[in-house]
Design an enzyme around this catalytic site. Structure first.
Site, short mmCIF file in Angstrom:
data_model
loop_
_atom_site.label_atom_id
_atom_site.label_comp_id
_atom_site.label_asym_id
_atom_site.label_seq_id
_atom_site.Cartn_x
_atom_site.Cartn_y
_atom_site.Cartn_z
N ARG A 55 0.74 -1.45 0.04
CA ARG A 55 -0.03 -0.15 0.11
C ARG A 55 0.82 1.22 -0.08
NH1 ARG A 55 -2.25 -0.15 4.60
NH2 ARG A 55 -1.61 1.83 5.61
N LYS A 205 -7.60 4.22 -19.44
CA LYS A 205 -8.16 4.55 -20.57
C LYS A 205 -6.84 4.41 -21.72
CE LYS A 205 -12.05 5.84 -18.90
NZ LYS A 205 -11.54 6.16 -17.47
#
Length: 394
Positions: A55, A205
């Protein structure tokens, strides 16, 4: 080095015999720790702290961050689990109760909902502005303005914002500028070179390009990104999955070539649509008919593969597309190798996510009529894309 080289070589391990040529996938969540190097608190994190917990940082995510920073011309990058995780982390790190945020009145729906629904509940004031007008941005500034967030090209209507002009205005005021350049990609626009403090990408994307991984990133100065890592990544917890980071890292290798193909195909498709009797307004930054084409020529080295168009009775045509398209997918998202098309009704923008006032609503209707079709032109043969659109349009 040129972008095509950076997209392949940035973030690779050193050339040591026996080491892999490509950056390996490291799925580990924990790493052997040196008790003299780091404690259990994120406050102990330093520039040279080794990997400790995924993390906090991870070797695969680090390789991706190095490549993204190189492509965007930034000192450092920070990756997140999604584009929204990146933007939420940036906003909540920079803004506190009593601060003021200026955001584009047309932008990605998730950002609009965050800005207009969630942030005010936490005491953060938000003003919607037509960021295609630098003067409108200047007029909206307040003493409490801490951040201006623009999106160029803007989703879904491909409206542009003059990054350099807005950066000058914002910095004179003492605020920061963040630019969502997801649709442009660093192949087209490098906002940091034009004065932005932060550039944001939804890596889902174009950066990934294959529609198989979620991710987001913020790129900027090293110190600012180190502070962002400690709070927005470690404390808020939106860390990217190493496998997703590896897929995006691989996708970036072909980004320059893919963007060239996206642009060429978009040029052909936009010309076809402009001459079709069922189609109304067609918007693509690379077309001279785009109202901000001159800005696009100054600010973009690639006009991307996004085309927006309108048509009479958009909802009915949307149903027709969903039923008849064979090659183009009637689906959300953008930036994939496959062409994608989706209808966004004007009222969804005006009344829901963006909550536009009467003036902004009228301005939006002038761009879109009863809604806009957002077409992410893929890298299939352009003749096949056009043939599929033509048979679906009838």
């Amino acid at each position: 080095m040129k972008p095509a080289t950076l997209a392949i070589h940035s973030g690779l391990s050193t050339s040591v015999p026996g080491q892999p040529v490509l950056s390996p996938l490291v799925p580990a969540t924990s790493f052997f720790a040196d008790p003299d190097a780091i404690g259990f608190s994120a406050n102990d994190l330093g520039d040279q702290t080794p990997h400790f917990y995924s993390r906090w940082s991870n070797p695969t995510a680090e390789a991706l961050e190095q490549r993204l920073a190189a492509l965007d011309g930034g000192e450092a990058a920070l990756t997140f689990a999604s584009g929204m995780a990146a933007i939420s982390g940036l906003f909540l790190h920079l803004l506190k109760a009593g601060d003021h945020l200026i955001v584009s009145d047309v932008c990605y729906a998730g950002v609009a909902e965050l800005a207009h629904e969630s942030l005010p509940e936490w005491g953060i004031d938000v003003t919607k502005v037509d960021t295609s007008s630098p003067q409108a941005v200047a007029n909206a500034l307040r003493p409490s303005t801490r951040l201006v967030h623009i999106e160029t090209p803007a989703n879904p209507i491909l409206r542009l914002a003059d990054i350099a002009a807005i950066a000058e205005i914002v910095h004179q005021h003492g605020a920061k500028l963040s630019v969502d350049a997801t649709m442009a990609t660093p192949i087209a626009t490098r906002p940091l070179e034009l004065g932005a403090d932060f550039v944001v990408h939804s890596l889902t994307k174009y950066a990934c390009g294959h529609g198989d991984a979620l991710g987001g990133a913020v790129i900027g100065r090293r110190k600012a990104l180190a502070d962002l890592r400690k709070e927005a990544l470690i404390h808020f917890g939106g860390a990217i999955n190493p496998f997703a980071a590896w897929l995006i890292l691989r996708g970036l290798e072909t980004l320059p070539m893919r963007m060239a193909a996206h642009q060429a195909n978009a040029a052909a498709v936009s010309e076809f649509l402009s001459n079709h009797p069922r189609v109304g307004r067609v918007l693509w930054p690379g077309s001279p008919s785009h109202p901000q084409h001159e800005l696009a020529r100054r600010q973009m080295r690639n006009f991307s593969g996004m085309v927006s168009f309108t048509a009479d009775d958009g909802p009915a045509l949307a149903r027709r597309f969903a039923e008849r398209l064979k090659l183009v997918a009637y689906a959300v998202s953008l930036g994939k190798t496959r062409s994608l098309l989706f209808h966004i009704p004007a009222e969804d923008i005006i009344r829901s996510s963006f909550r536009l006032d009467a003036t902004a609503a009228q301005r939006y209707r002038e761009w879109t009529g009863d809604g806009t079709f957002r077409l992410s032109v893929g890298i299939e043969d352009p003749a096949d894309i056009i043939a599929d659109l033509e048979q679906a349009l009838g």
